[in-house]
Design a protein around this motif. Structure first.
Motif, mmCIF file in Angstrom:
data_model
loop_
_atom_site.group_PDB
_atom_site.id
_atom_site.type_symbol
_atom_site.label_atom_id
_atom_site.label_comp_id
_atom_site.label_asym_id
_atom_site.label_seq_id
_atom_site.Cartn_x
_atom_site.Cartn_y
_atom_site.Cartn_z
ATOM 1 N N THR A 182 -15.154 -7.859 -4.868
ATOM 2 C CA THR A 182 -14.686 -6.945 -3.812
ATOM 3 C C THR A 182 -15.857 -6.203 -3.179
ATOM 4 O OG1 THR A 182 -12.592 -6.646 -4.982
ATOM 5 C CG2 THR A 182 -13.156 -5.002 -3.322
ATOM 6 N N HIS A 183 -16.843 -5.824 -3.994
ATOM 7 C CA HIS A 183 -17.999 -5.072 -3.493
ATOM 8 C C HIS A 183 -18.888 -5.924 -2.586
ATOM 9 C CE1 HIS A 183 -16.772 -2.089 -6.375
ATOM 10 N NE2 HIS A 183 -16.962 -2.920 -7.387
ATOM 11 N N SER A 184 -18.759 -7.244 -2.720
ATOM 12 C CA SER A 184 -19.610 -8.139 -1.932
ATOM 13 C C SER A 184 -18.895 -8.722 -0.720
ATOM 14 C CB SER A 184 -20.104 -9.298 -2.817
ATOM 15 O OG SER A 184 -20.834 -8.798 -3.915
ATOM 16 N N THR A 185 -17.552 -8.694 -0.734
ATOM 17 C CA THR A 185 -16.796 -9.339 0.344
ATOM 18 C C THR A 185 -16.051 -8.345 1.224
ATOM 19 O OG1 THR A 185 -14.837 -9.597 -1.061
ATOM 20 C CG2 THR A 185 -16.445 -11.407 -1.058
ATOM 21 N N ASP A 186 -15.995 -7.086 0.812
ATOM 22 C CA ASP A 186 -15.216 -6.072 1.537
ATOM 23 C C ASP A 186 -13.764 -6.506 1.702
ATOM 24 O OD1 ASP A 186 -17.372 -4.407 1.767
ATOM 25 O OD2 ASP A 186 -17.907 -5.042 3.794
ATOM 26 N N GLY A 187 -13.190 -7.038 0.608
ATOM 27 C CA GLY A 187 -11.779 -7.439 0.633
ATOM 28 C C GLY A 187 -11.598 -8.825 1.216
ATOM 29 N N GLU A 188 -10.377 -9.092 1.741
ATOM 30 C CA GLU A 188 -10.039 -10.445 2.173
ATOM 31 C C GLU A 188 -10.741 -10.829 3.476
ATOM 32 O OE1 GLU A 188 -5.927 -11.463 1.942
ATOM 33 O OE2 GLU A 188 -5.570 -10.103 0.282
ATOM 34 N N GLY A 189 -10.419 -10.192 4.586
ATOM 35 C CA GLY A 189 -11.086 -10.494 5.839
ATOM 36 C C GLY A 189 -10.830 -11.905 6.347
ATOM 37 N N LYS A 190 -11.355 -12.215 7.533
ATOM 38 C CA LYS A 190 -11.221 -13.538 8.123
ATOM 39 C C LYS A 190 -12.454 -14.364 7.823
ATOM 40 C CE LYS A 190 -8.218 -12.098 11.937
ATOM 41 N NZ LYS A 190 -8.061 -12.055 13.425
ATOM 42 N N VAL A 191 -12.257 -15.681 7.809
ATOM 43 C CA VAL A 191 -13.356 -16.608 7.561
ATOM 44 C C VAL A 191 -13.456 -17.550 8.750
ATOM 45 C CG1 VAL A 191 -14.204 -18.486 6.103
ATOM 46 C CG2 VAL A 191 -13.134 -16.476 5.056
ATOM 47 N N ASP A 192 -14.665 -17.730 9.246
ATOM 48 C CA ASP A 192 -14.923 -18.645 10.356
ATOM 49 C C ASP A 192 -15.105 -20.051 9.801
ATOM 50 O OD1 ASP A 192 -15.847 -20.088 12.516
ATOM 51 O OD2 ASP A 192 -17.473 -18.714 13.022
ATOM 52 N N ALA A 193 -14.281 -20.989 10.287
ATOM 53 C CA ALA A 193 -14.343 -22.362 9.791
ATOM 54 C C ALA A 193 -15.681 -23.030 10.079
ATOM 55 C CB ALA A 193 -13.210 -23.185 10.404
#
Length: 310
Positions: A182-193
């Motif tokens: 969580t500390h590295s990704t800031d939660g779920e968020g969107k991912v660019d394909a």
């Protein structure tokens, strides 16, 4: 083409609700969506939630409703049971469960089951998409159906010969939201394909699945030592999990796979499959499930002798 409403088709999942008002030939006349999945309706009740959506669209009171998905689970509205594989998906409507004590006729499509002591598996909702996929895109032998719980399905004509479920979406949510990552990704968020970190993660997870848990921790280490940004870390996390899913599904670079998906998941999985050399046949998941729901109702109506509706 007729524009008179003939059927209400509903895909009721764990986290989402999708309803379409269909004409006799399957034309979408109206639709309604919400996040009122099975996990959100316990307090209000399934019938109340459905009535609210029907009233919003002013659906005629005599139209039947056909539902697939988690509304038919043990924790759902009415348990619809499972059909064991191998199973002919064109017959699932004949085994639908009628919801009792409702003003309009409502049926729920059964799921499919792999009854194996060593690797049991179940699906709900995807069987209806598979019926639609078989009718819209005949000739497919293997299908990928991404989601919270992704399905990989083998078919011989209309017959599902087997399938496997991978908890990829749920793992991504749990790892990005409730672990040290969580500390590295800031939660779920969107991912660019198209993010290189995503595609590299896919290849690493696919080629070296045995190192997945190490690669996951390396995301945290990469942020601490090299200041890798959150969007890059989310992309790599997503790619690693999808790649490990591909390895578990025994994806080969020289095969053709039917991808039944829509939106962001369609974009991610198509990019991931192409990165592994797979030939992709795309079918929108909404199109597939609508076709499957219509066909299931028609089979139910023919079997039950109800010929007043499509």
């Amino acid at each position: 083409m007729t524009t008179s409403p003939a059927l209400v088709a509903v895909d009721w999942g764990t986290t989402s609700f999708r309803l379409w008002l269909l004409s006799r030939d399957g034309t979408v006349l109206a639709e309604h969506r919400s996040q009122e999945g099975m996990s959100e309706v316990a307090a209000r009740g399934f019938e109340t939630v459905l009535k609210d959506h029907l009233q919003t669209l002013s659906v005629p009171s005599d139209l039947p409703v056909v539902i697939c998905g988690m509304a038919g689970s043990r924790q759902g509205w009415v348990e619809a049971g499972y059909i064991d594989t191998p199973a002919d998906v064109t017959t699932i409507g004949a085994s639908a469960t009628v919801v009792p004590d409702t003003a309009r006729q409502i049926i729920i499509i059964p799921g499919l089951a792999v009854r194996s002591e060593s690797e049991p598996d179940v699906m709900r909702g995807e069987e209806t998409q598979l019926l639609g996929a078989h009718l819209e895109m005949p000739g497919g032998e293997r299908y990928c159906m991404p989601g919270t719980h992704s399905k990989w399905v083998s078919m011989n004509g209309p017959t599902v010969t087997g399938f496997e479920t991978f908890m990829t979406g749920e793992l991504f949510s749990a790892l990005s939201g409730k672990t040290i990552l969580t500390h590295s990704t800031d939660g779920e968020g969107k991912v660019d394909a198209n993010d290189p970190a995503f595609l590299t993660g896919v290849r690493d997870g696919w080629a070296r699945p045995e190192k997945t848990t190490h690669h996951l921790f390396s995301i945290r280490a990469g942020q601490l030592l090299y200041n890798h940004p959150a969007d890059e870390n989310r992309a790599r996390l997503s790619g690693l999990l999808i790649g490990a899913e591909f390895a578990g599904a025994r994806v080969r670079g020289d095969e053709q796979i039917g991808l039944v998906a829509s939106g962001a998941l369609q974009r991610l999985y198509q990019a991931a499959l192409l990165a592994c050399g797979v030939k992709v046949r795309n079918l929108d998941a909404d199109v597939a499930v609508r076709r499957g729901l219509m066909e299931s109702w028609q089979r139910f109506a023919t079997t039950s002798g109800d010929r007043t509706h499509p």
